[in-house]
Design an enzyme around this catalytic site. Structure first.
Site: not given
Length: 314
Positions: A43, A110-111, A265, A293
């Site tokens: 996120g 990711s986040w 990605d 990703h």
């Protein structure tokens, strides 16, 4: 190719009262006496899913997953009050203390990789290992690539849907324009903006189209927290100094680590992962040549499972 472990259910769960208005949902899965690991979801604004439990051997790991502030089963839903990177780092420490471990493996994608790096750089003595994939440094150039111009050249038809809620005269600062709509008092304005923001990400994180992602990210309830919190973090540069996570990667040198990155990605381009590797050369670097990703990309999933297995007995 390695695949997810079989489905499991938590053996314990609850809510952490942060003392400043949030209740953070957490769950423990796997072996209560196993190697402790904390999973940090993406996120910001997404949540944990049952699939995330399956990235770790349940016979060997004691797996803690939690929905970050405002996300998933945490309350209040979609709240951006008292919700910053450093609030989340403090929550991770509270959860570690709650389950009574001195160190644990830290895993984030990711986040989640951003948060994992922020946590491990602040508390290097608490990370027994650090595994990150789809590396996001939350630098200005990375944000502009994905939300202003860059990735737009690869997905022009999807980009038009992302632009649709924003008048032409406001498109010079798309994150700012979205911010105004995502905090608008009219729920209909919030929902329109949230779905457009969320779908842009959901439909660009895999190498090939994925209908399940479109359905999840296009769901109005899911999109509201995802877009509001993500945009809130990005317009504030994650409360990080520019380039801080790469700059301070030397603090990780004594932590066994792995960096996993998809070559194609688009959300978090490979340049950031490579720069992290150069700043943290002690970590093993894995470039997955046929992946975008998402952790569900077969090559990324294979290397994630191989990595968690490799650390299971250490």
């Amino acid at each position: 190719m390695r695949i997810l472990y079989p489905e499991i259910e938590p053996y314990e769960h609850g809510w952490l009262d942060t003392g400043d208005g949030h209740r953070v949902y957490w769950e423990l899965c796997g072996n209560p006496k196993g190697k402790p690991v904390v999973f940090l979801h993406g996120g910001p604004g997404a949540s944990c899913s049952p699939a995330h439990r399956r990235l770790f051997n349940p016979e060997k790991y004691r797996i803690l997953l939690f929905d970050q502030r405002g996300c998933g089963r945490s309350t209040p839903y979609a709240s951006i009050e008292n919700n910053t990177t450093w609030h989340l780092v403090a929550d991770i420490e509270r959860l570690r203390e709650m389950i009574g471990v001195e160190k644990w493996m830290v895993f984030g994608g990711s986040w989640g990789s951003t948060l994992a790096l922020a946590y491990a750089e602040k508390h290097p003595e608490r990370a027994s290992e650090l595994v990150v994939r789809g590396i996001f440094g939350l630098r200005r150039a990375e944000l502009l690539w994905y939300y202003q111009e860059g990735a737009s050249w690869l997905f022009p038809e999807k980009w038009e849907r992302y632009l649709a809620p924003i008048p032409v005269e406001e498109r010079g600062d798309l994150m700012g324009a979205y911010r105004r709509r995502l905090v608008d008092p009219d729920p209909a304005v919030q929902t329109e903006a949230a779905r457009a923001w969320s779908l842009w990400e959901g439909e660009t994180i895999t190498l090939l189209p994925n209908e399940a992602n479109s359905n999840q990210y296009g769901d109005a309830h899911y999109a509201l927290a995802f877009a509001r919190i993500e945009n809130h973090y990005f317009v504030h540069d994650g409360w990080l100094e520019e380039g801080q996570l790469i700059r301070d990667a030397g603090r990780l040198k004594h932590i066994p680590g792995v960096i996993i990155q998809g070559r194609y990605d688009v959300a978090t381009p490979a340049k950031t992962a490579w720069e992290l590797h150069k700043a943290w050369p002690e970590a093993r670097f894995i470039m997955v040549e046929d992946a975008g990703h998402a952790v569900t990309e077969p090559g990324i999933l294979h290397h994630v499972i191989e990595t968690t297995d490799a650390f299971a007995d250490s």
